[in-house]
Design a protein around this motif. Structure first.
Motif, mmCIF file in Angstrom:
data_model
loop_
_atom_site.group_PDB
_atom_site.id
_atom_site.type_symbol
_atom_site.label_atom_id
_atom_site.label_comp_id
_atom_site.label_asym_id
_atom_site.label_seq_id
_atom_site.Cartn_x
_atom_site.Cartn_y
_atom_site.Cartn_z
ATOM 1 N N THR A 198 0.828 -1.123 0.052
ATOM 2 C CA THR A 198 0.142 -0.154 -0.178
ATOM 3 C C THR A 198 0.750 1.207 0.050
ATOM 4 O OG1 THR A 198 -0.101 -0.114 2.352
ATOM 5 C CG2 THR A 198 -2.065 -1.202 0.925
ATOM 6 N N ASP A 199 2.208 1.357 0.380
ATOM 7 C CA ASP A 199 3.014 2.277 0.448
ATOM 8 C C ASP A 199 3.978 2.181 -0.805
ATOM 9 O OD1 ASP A 199 5.416 3.810 0.633
ATOM 10 O OD2 ASP A 199 5.387 3.566 2.992
ATOM 11 N N PRO A 200 3.822 3.217 -1.794
ATOM 12 C CA PRO A 200 4.488 3.271 -2.872
ATOM 13 C C PRO A 200 6.319 3.063 -2.650
ATOM 14 C CG PRO A 200 3.020 4.906 -3.054
ATOM 15 C CD PRO A 200 3.124 4.527 -1.539
ATOM 16 N N LEU A 201 6.816 3.325 -1.420
ATOM 17 C CA LEU A 201 7.985 3.223 -1.041
ATOM 18 C C LEU A 201 8.476 1.784 -0.049
ATOM 19 C CD1 LEU A 201 9.030 6.728 0.057
ATOM 20 C CD2 LEU A 201 9.299 5.763 -2.207
ATOM 21 N N ALA A 202 7.477 0.950 -0.086
ATOM 22 C CA ALA A 202 7.652 -0.269 0.585
ATOM 23 C C ALA A 202 8.132 -1.338 -0.339
ATOM 24 C CB ALA A 202 6.297 -0.532 1.124
ATOM 25 N N ARG A 203 8.716 -2.268 0.289
ATOM 26 C CA ARG A 203 9.529 -3.323 -0.702
ATOM 27 C C ARG A 203 9.518 -4.511 0.000
ATOM 28 N NH1 ARG A 203 8.824 0.202 -3.723
ATOM 29 N NH2 ARG A 203 10.214 1.306 -5.095
ATOM 30 N N LEU A 204 9.494 -5.760 -0.811
ATOM 31 C CA LEU A 204 9.552 -7.029 -0.132
ATOM 32 C C LEU A 204 11.025 -7.577 -0.506
ATOM 33 C CD1 LEU A 204 6.202 -8.507 -1.479
ATOM 34 C CD2 LEU A 204 6.563 -7.706 0.964
ATOM 35 N N ASP A 205 11.450 -8.452 0.469
ATOM 36 C CA ASP A 205 12.710 -9.113 0.185
ATOM 37 C C ASP A 205 12.525 -10.358 0.776
ATOM 38 O OD1 ASP A 205 15.254 -10.398 0.579
ATOM 39 O OD2 ASP A 205 16.137 -8.459 0.486
ATOM 40 N N VAL A 206 12.264 -11.720 0.095
ATOM 41 C CA VAL A 206 12.065 -12.806 0.529
ATOM 42 C C VAL A 206 13.234 -14.100 0.811
ATOM 43 C CG1 VAL A 206 9.512 -13.009 -0.048
ATOM 44 C CG2 VAL A 206 11.440 -13.584 -1.465
ATOM 45 N N GLY A 207 14.404 -12.935 0.696
ATOM 46 C CA GLY A 207 15.687 -14.037 0.951
ATOM 47 C C GLY A 207 15.662 -14.646 2.085
ATOM 48 N N ALA A 208 15.014 -14.498 3.082
ATOM 49 C CA ALA A 208 15.390 -15.183 4.570
ATOM 50 C C ALA A 208 14.501 -16.601 4.515
ATOM 51 C CB ALA A 208 14.854 -14.355 5.735
ATOM 52 N N ILE A 209 13.648 -16.617 3.651
ATOM 53 C CA ILE A 209 12.633 -17.759 3.356
ATOM 54 C C ILE A 209 12.505 -18.556 2.096
ATOM 55 C CG2 ILE A 209 10.171 -18.127 3.522
ATOM 56 C CD1 ILE A 209 10.044 -16.014 6.011
ATOM 57 N N ALA A 210 12.521 -17.783 0.887
ATOM 58 C CA ALA A 210 12.170 -18.282 -0.231
ATOM 59 C C ALA A 210 12.808 -19.506 -0.606
ATOM 60 C CB ALA A 210 12.414 -17.354 -1.390
ATOM 61 N N LYS A 211 14.147 -19.635 -0.444
ATOM 62 C CA LYS A 211 15.057 -20.840 -1.001
ATOM 63 C C LYS A 211 14.416 -22.159 -0.130
ATOM 64 C CE LYS A 211 19.322 -20.192 -0.282
ATOM 65 N NZ LYS A 211 20.906 -20.612 -0.274
ATOM 66 N N GLY A 212 14.421 -21.922 1.040
ATOM 67 C CA GLY A 212 13.943 -22.947 1.824
ATOM 68 C C GLY A 212 12.449 -23.512 1.525
#
Ligand code: AMP
Ligand code: MG
Length: 327
Positions: free
Chosen positions: A168-182
């Motif tokens: 909802t915030d145009p300056l927010a970002r996702l980073d799934v590096g902690a979980i995505a590989k597993g």
């Protein structure tokens, strides 16, 4: 008659094949070296399994990538690029993000994939430092504090029915590096037969045991040398390590790694590495990052919720294990 029976038995035994060990390595998924090891009756049988696994790994890699566009449609980079708008995504993305939301709650916001605005500053600093070590610098403290204002799951709308996601915030970002590989490793391993081991960098998933019932042997990296700290027997389980020796860069002689404390907005300093073993590789990946960020007693409480075990290596090299680790 006796002769005939013996001949029939021999003929029958002649057909029994001992599965052979095969291995395949890929360099094009999840920014790591991926190795599939498996036991099969023939190279053709192994190749077919490996081909399917590689295709699935590539699909997850493209979907969960935050740095590159996916060939076939929207991925997490699209969600980040379009922050402010709802993006139609593959259901595998909404499923991952629901798991990440649960992880955020379970870890009291220590593992928070909506920290992307903060993590991006550390990622960019590392990339710049590796490209030009003489001008290496850590991110600006004020920029980190400003980025932190654009984080938190309150800023992420996940519509599981419509398969849409909206920051909802145009300056927010996702980073799934902690979980995505597993998470991806678990989904891909579910499609493998027993007797296969998938190693995605520091994420290992063992499907069953080796033929004959022997456990797999998984090495745990010594965080302070290029050798192994120890090896452990693993059957039908995932083993994941988070470490301060992974994805580092150096500024004025000090090393900085990639696991960021959401409070200090700097690399966490509690441990050199944490390894988690657990039936679920998604949970093991999430937990290894979480335990790296949590005081050990809190980490132990969290392990209990997931029937997981852990091995901690302190910065001075001291090793401690959860009660059931050796069992
Ligand atoms: P892992 O190697 O599984 O422990 O994950 C480390 C990666 O997770 C980093 O490279 C970042 O992409 C991301 N990350 C770092 N710190 C955090 C955090 N506090 N919460 C969520 N993700 C993080
Ligand atoms: Mg992790």
């Amino acid at each position: 008659m006796l002769w005939l029976t013996a001949a029939m038995l021999l003929g029958c035994f002649g057909c029994v094949k001992t599965p052979q060990r095969f291995e395949r390595t890929w360099y094009d998924v999840f920014d790591t070296v991926t190795v599939l090891t498996g036991y099969a009756d023939s190279a053709e049988e192994f190749d077919a399994v490996a081909e399917r696994a590689h295709q699935k790994l590539l699909e997850y890699h493209y979907l969960f990538d935050i740095y590159h566009d996916a060939p076939g449609g929207a991925n997490l980079k699209t969600v980040n690029d379009c922050a402010g708008e709802a993006v139609s995504v593959d259901p595998r993305i909404t499923e991952l993000l629901v798991f990440c939301r649960e992880a955020d709650a379970a870890t009291h916001h220590r593992v928070d994939v909506t920290l992307g605005a903060v993590l991006r500053l550390w990622h960019d600093a590392r990339e710049a430092a590796l490209a030009d070590p003489d001008h290496a610098a850590v991110p600006d403290a004020a920029a980190l504090r400003e980025a932190k204002r654009h984080t938190g799951f309150a800023l992420l709308e996940i519509d599981e029915a419509a398969h849409t996601v909206r920051l909802t915030d145009p300056l927010a970002r996702l980073d799934v590096g902690a979980i995505a590989k597993g998470y991806a490793g678990e989904r891909v391993a579910q499609g493998l037969p027993d007797g296969y081991l998938l190693n995605l960098g520091h994420n290992v998933v063992a499907n069953g045991a080796k033929p004959g019932g022997a456990a797999w042997t998984v090495g745990i990296q010594n965080p302070r040398s290029s050798g192994l700290l120890c090896t452990i027997p693993v059957t039908d389980q995932a083993v994941v390590t988070s470490g301060d020796y992974q994805r580092t860069f150096t500024v004025n002689g000090k090393d900085y790694h990639h696991i960021i404390d959401p409070d200090t907005l700097a690399p966490a300093e509690g441990f050199a590495s944490v390894t988690v073993r657990c039936a679920s590789s998604a949970a093991a990946d999430m937990l290894s990052t979480a335990l790296f960020l949590l005081p050990q007693a809190e980490g132990e409480r969290l392990l209990g919720q997931y029937s997981a075990e852990a091995l901690w290596v302190a910065p001075d090299g001291t090793v401690t294990k959860s009660d059931g680790w050796d069992a």
